[in-house]
Design an enzyme around this catalytic site. Structure first.
Site, short mmCIF file in Angstrom:
data_model
loop_
_atom_site.label_atom_id
_atom_site.label_comp_id
_atom_site.label_asym_id
_atom_site.label_seq_id
_atom_site.Cartn_x
_atom_site.Cartn_y
_atom_site.Cartn_z
N GLN A 197 10.71 1.68 16.04
CA GLN A 197 11.01 0.52 15.32
C GLN A 197 12.40 0.64 14.59
O GLN A 197 13.07 -0.28 14.53
CB GLN A 197 9.97 0.56 13.74
CG GLN A 197 10.51 -0.56 13.06
CD GLN A 197 9.21 -0.62 11.94
OE1 GLN A 197 8.36 -1.77 12.03
NE2 GLN A 197 9.32 -0.09 10.98
N GLY A 214 5.85 8.17 1.10
CA GLY A 214 6.90 8.10 2.23
C GLY A 214 7.70 6.90 1.97
O GLY A 214 9.04 7.01 1.85
N HIS A 215 7.06 5.67 1.41
CA HIS A 215 7.75 4.45 0.99
C HIS A 215 8.71 4.87 -0.23
O HIS A 215 9.95 4.62 -0.25
CB HIS A 215 6.95 3.51 0.50
CG HIS A 215 5.94 2.81 1.57
ND1 HIS A 215 4.61 3.09 1.72
CD2 HIS A 215 6.22 1.98 2.64
CE1 HIS A 215 4.08 2.65 2.54
NE2 HIS A 215 4.91 1.97 3.17
N ALA A 258 0.89 -1.28 -0.22
CA ALA A 258 -0.09 0.06 -0.03
C ALA A 258 0.91 1.28 -0.12
O ALA A 258 0.88 2.08 0.84
CB ALA A 258 -0.95 -0.08 1.12
N SER A 314 0.10 3.80 5.26
CA SER A 314 -0.68 3.02 4.65
C SER A 314 -2.26 2.81 5.30
O SER A 314 -3.15 2.67 4.30
CB SER A 314 -0.26 1.68 4.43
OG SER A 314 1.01 1.91 3.91
N ARG A 315 -2.28 3.19 6.50
CA ARG A 315 -3.42 3.24 7.16
C ARG A 315 -4.60 4.33 6.80
O ARG A 315 -5.54 4.25 7.19
CB ARG A 315 -3.26 2.76 8.63
CG ARG A 315 -2.64 1.66 9.02
CD ARG A 315 -2.65 1.43 10.40
NE ARG A 315 -2.28 0.09 11.07
CZ ARG A 315 -1.16 -0.26 10.96
NH1 ARG A 315 -0.13 0.45 10.80
NH2 ARG A 315 -0.79 -1.49 11.34
P1 AMP Z 1 5.37 0.10 6.35
O1 AMP Z 1 5.07 -0.49 5.12
O2 AMP Z 1 4.46 0.77 6.99
O3 AMP Z 1 5.93 -1.20 7.12
O4 AMP Z 1 6.56 0.93 6.13
C1 AMP Z 1 7.79 0.63 5.42
C2 AMP Z 1 8.74 1.85 5.90
O5 AMP Z 1 8.27 2.80 5.15
C3 AMP Z 1 9.16 1.65 7.17
O6 AMP Z 1 10.65 1.89 7.31
C4 AMP Z 1 8.45 3.04 7.50
O7 AMP Z 1 9.12 3.83 8.69
C5 AMP Z 1 8.50 3.89 6.44
N1 AMP Z 1 7.36 4.76 6.07
C6 AMP Z 1 6.26 4.70 6.25
N2 AMP Z 1 5.64 5.93 6.42
C7 AMP Z 1 6.40 6.91 5.84
C8 AMP Z 1 6.55 8.21 5.93
N3 AMP Z 1 5.34 8.80 6.18
N4 AMP Z 1 7.49 8.96 5.72
C9 AMP Z 1 8.88 8.12 5.78
N5 AMP Z 1 9.00 6.80 5.78
C10 AMP Z 1 7.64 6.35 5.74
#
Ligand code: AMP
Length: 283
Positions: free
Chosen positions: A156, A37-38, A33, A191-192
């Site tokens: 994390q 950010g990703h 998703a 993603s949420r």
């Molecule tokens: P997730 O898919 O939520 O497990 O996130 C995967 C990676 O993307 C993790 O290292 C998160 O910290 C990073 N991440 C998620 N949201 C953001 C954001 N808004 N800005 C920067 N990195 C993000």
């Protein structure tokens, strides 16, 4: 971009590349998703001239709430397009048997001491155990030189740094932390957020506004006083607060009041409707 479902195929591809040239591998683990950010993590990896691997795996062991796991959004086609656009080199989409071939319990557990007892650790029992398991497995499979993580998940980041230390992998994999990407109003991308209604997206701005309010109070107020103002703001916006705290930015040890000699972080978790959101800000 090449796509692999099997770890053996991914490893074979990487080994072949390594046989021909020296390769710095950058790794961005995600649960899909994908949003900007990703993609900023992919961008950071490309900027460091890494051959960039992104994984998409929704890890069941890190969800303490089965409903949250069931409702986790899945947008694989759009994710693939977005990764292509961001210049990602390799997409790894393992199924559960690739990650946990012998079951969850067969994967070594790590202990993260006080990090498991505060903030996300306290609110989501078992969460960081699950994060530790999946990240240890992914690191073993991908063997990256640089691991890219988002500042949005500050706790994390500390847990994973500690994991790498306990795995004795500090010489193999360095961690690069990328700033939080926000929408124009300041809401941290997540993603949420896809599960928030338009009205809830507006209400969710109260999280970032609270963090900013605390930052602004740093030189003129005490923390508890600022926190009370935030609680009122969050309440007005139907945000159900789980925690709002001040912490040492390096260790996340909670602080009872502002200490301008320290690098500090304000950290928050709240529910907006049915969606649980987290955020933090260096102050
Ligand atoms: P997730 O898919 O939520 O497990 O996130 C995967 C990676 O993307 C993790 O290292 C998160 O910290 C990073 N991440 C998620 N949201 C953001 C954001 N808004 N800005 C920067 N990195 C993000």
């Amino acid at each position: 971009m090449v796509i692999f479902k099997k770890a053996a195929d991914l490893q074979h591809f990487i080994d072949t590349k390594r046989a021909h040239q020296s390769v710095k591998l950058g790794f961005v683990p995600t649960m899909g998703a994908l949003h900007e950010g990703h993609l900023s993590l992919i961008g950071a990896s490309k900027k460091q001239k890494c051959l960039t691997v992104c994984s998409i795996f929704v890890n069941p062991t890190q969800f303490n709430d089965p409903e949250d796991f069931k409702k986790y959004p899945s947008t694989l086609d759009a994710d693939t397009e977005a990764l292509l656009g961001a210049g990602c080199d390799i997409l790894f989409i393992p199924d559960i048997l690739e990650i946990y071939p012998d079951g969850f319990d067969a994967v070594k557990s790590y202990s993260f001491a006080y990090l498991e007892t505060i903030f996300e650790g306290a609110q989501r029992p078992g969460h960081f155990q699950g994060v530790g398991k999946v990240v240890a497995r992914l690191l073993e499979l991908v063997q990256p030189q640089v691991l890219f993580l988002g500042q949005k998940d500050a706790q994390q980041c500390l847990v994973i740094k500690e994991l790498i230390k306990q795995m004795n992998w500090e010489h193999k994999t360095s961690v690069s932390i990328v700033p939080t990407v926000r929408n124009e109003q300041g809401l941290a991308l997540s993603s949420r957020n896809l599960r928030l209604t338009e009205a809830e997206q507006k209400q969710a701005l109260a999280l970032y506004q609270s963090l900013q309010l605390i930052k602004a109070a740093k030189t003129s107020n005490n923390f508890e006083h600022a926190k009370q103002a935030c609680i009122a703001l969050l309440h007005q916006n139907n945000c159900e607060l789980e925690y709002l705290a001040l912490a040492d930015a390096a260790s996340l040890q909670p602080l009872s009041d502002f200490d301008t000699h320290k690098d500090m972080m304000a950290i928050i978790a709240a529910r907006v409707g049915a969606v649980r959101l987290i955020d933090n800000l260096f102050i």
